[in-house]
Design a protein around this motif. Structure first.
Motif, PDB file in Angstrom:
ATOM      1  N   ASP A 129      -6.935  -1.369  -3.957  1.00 43.89           N
ATOM      2  CA  ASP A 129      -6.237  -2.039  -2.850  1.00 43.89           C
ATOM      3  C   ASP A 129      -7.209  -2.953  -2.105  1.00 43.89           C
ATOM      4  N   GLU A 130      -6.673  -3.999  -1.508  1.00 46.30           N
ATOM      5  CA  GLU A 130      -7.480  -5.022  -0.807  1.00 46.30           C
ATOM      6  C   GLU A 130      -8.546  -5.584  -1.753  1.00 46.30           C
ATOM      7  N   THR A 156       0.831  -1.210   0.000  1.00 45.33           N
ATOM      8  CA  THR A 156       0.000   0.000   0.000  1.00 45.33           C
ATOM      9  C   THR A 156       0.866   1.259   0.000  1.00 45.33           C
TER      10      THR A 156
HETATM   11 MG   LIG Z   1      -2.028  -2.811   2.222  1.00 40.78          MG
END
Ligand SMILES: [Mg+2]
Ligand SMILES: Nc1ncnc2c1ncn2[C@@H]1O[C@H](COP(=O)(O)OP(=O)(O)OP(=O)(O)O)[C@@H](O)[C@H]1O
Length: 395
Positions: free
Chosen positions: A176-177, A52
């Motif tokens: 993300d995720e 991230t």
């Molecule tokens: Mg992350």
């Protein structure tokens, strides 16, 4: 005082260390948006390795002619009650496009009229617009069970923005995720939908990343032979820091931490070069002492909850069966499928579910010896330490 943060800092450059090679590799891929070749990447790596952080830095450093959006699916899940739906994800993408464009209204003024005009033309054809929702000054559609229109509108918008502006050469979207997308009603169909739009957008790049093990079925679902992207996503794995990088990182960014040679070896063995653990263990070590092996060992033992903080959170969200599964792997140093089926005391179908869910969360992986093992040594250490101290595993 220097700080090594354990959560995402606002000032990325102040705390960010190295990753020059990863940045170059990712940027080389991303730069093809300018050449009408849409980059599509899948960034993997252990929990806390810095995916991230790295992608935020990469987006931050793009030049002005590239627009960027960062969408964290876990934020949608955390913020909203009820199930994750395709609509919520699409609206989040729309919101983040909106945010990007609102950030610097002045520089977009030149071409915002064109886009507004474009959206207005769409309005006549397809959409039902409310008075109160806007992208800049562009009204966005209200969607009444009209998933097709919403998806088309959202997914085509980034390319339209690029097309309408001479100054903008590309749009990069990080999701993300992304493994959480498995929780939408029809994840397969959703990935195929994304893929179908992505294919026609020559100046829009997508980067998927998340806390997911390399052998999980979600990676197969998105990028396996039968998956929506069928191997077209370029997969880049982010490795932990090497011992040498860890040493330089500590020298450069720590608050004057010092080690004996054995102390450093122990530190590296405990953290395995994962920045999250490097930072969290550093934050509890004494600064004005030369840390030897014993200090590292003791400090880790007494501060294990602080160092392994992420796992307290993750553990709390697992089911009883998943916890039993993890403890079984811990106590048997991994296990093959047959032993799990015979000894764990759960139905085979449940075991299959545990395996899917835990690998989709990057908690277990399938190793070369064809065994399921825990993916993270800090999780192991946390569980063992809790057991030693309390006489039982965390509930
Ligand atoms: Mg992350
Ligand atoms: N290159 C780096 N330089 C300095 N600190 C870093 C770096 N990469 C990561 N970190 C630190 O490690 C922490 C964890 O990083 P990050 O959240 O990016 O990991 P992740 O791979 O996205 O983990 P997860 O899979 O849990 O989402 C960050 O908050 C940051 O403090």
């Amino acid at each position: 005082m220097k700080i090594m943060p354990v959560s995402m800092p606002k000032d990325i450059d102040k705390y960010f260390f190295n990753r020059v090679k990863d940045i170059n590799m990712i940027n080389t891929q991303l730069s093809t948006v300018r050449l009408d070749i849409p980059p599509q990447l899948l960034i993997t790596g252990y929990r806390g390795v810095g995916k991230t952080f790295l992608l935020k830095k990469v987006l931050n450093d793009q030049s002005e002619d590239i627009l960027t959006s960062f969408i964290d699916i876990s934020e949608i899940v955390g913020r909203q009650k009820g199930n994750l739906t395709e609509e919520k994800v699409l609206k989040e993408i729309l919101n983040s496009i909106n945010e990007t464009m609102s950030k610097d209204k002045k520089s977009y003024k030149k071409w915002i009229d064109k886009i507004t005009g474009h959206v207005k033309r769409l309005q006549l054809k397809n959409y039902d617009f409310p008075g109160d929702a806007n992208i800049m000054d562009i009204p966005i559609p209200v969607i009444h069970d009209n998933y097709d229109k919403l998806s088309k509108f959202v997914m085509e918008l980034p390319q339209k923005i690029v097309d309408e502006s001479k100054d903008i050469k590309g749009y990069i979207i990080v999701i993300d995720e992304f493994q959480l997308l498995k929780n939408v009603k029809k994840p397969d169909a959703f990935f195929w939908l994304i893929r179908s739009f992505v294919q026609k957008q020559f100046n829009v790049g997508y980067v998927f990343t998340g806390s997911v093990s390399k052998t999980s079925d979600i990676i197969n679902m998105i990028n396996g032979q039968e998956g929506a992207f069928g191997g077209r996503l370029i997969q880049i794995n982010i490795e932990p820091f090497t011992a040498d990088e860890t040493r330089r990182y500590i020298e450069e960014k720590s608050n004057n931490l010092k080690f004996t040679n054995e102390g450093f070896e122990r530190f590296y063995a405990c953290t395995r070069g994962i920045p999250l653990y490097i930072n969290s263990l550093s934050s509890v070590l004494p600064n004005n002492t030369i840390c030897d092996e014993e200090i590292i060992k003791q400090t880790l033992k007494f501060n294990i909850d602080q160092v392994a903080m992420m796992w307290i959170y993750v553990w709390g969200r697992l089911s009883e069966g998943e916890k039993d599964f993890i403890i079984y792997l811990l106590e048997h140093e991994g296990s093959n499928r047959a032993d799990l089926d015979n000894e764990l005391g759960y139905a085979k179908s449940s075991i299959t579910r545990f395996i899917d869910s835990l690998s989709n969360q990057g908690i277990i992986e399938f190793n070369r010896e064809r065994k399921f093992v825990l993916a993270d040594k800090m999780l192991e250490r946390w569980l063992k330490t809790k057991y030693e101290t309390n006489g039982f595993y965390p509930l």
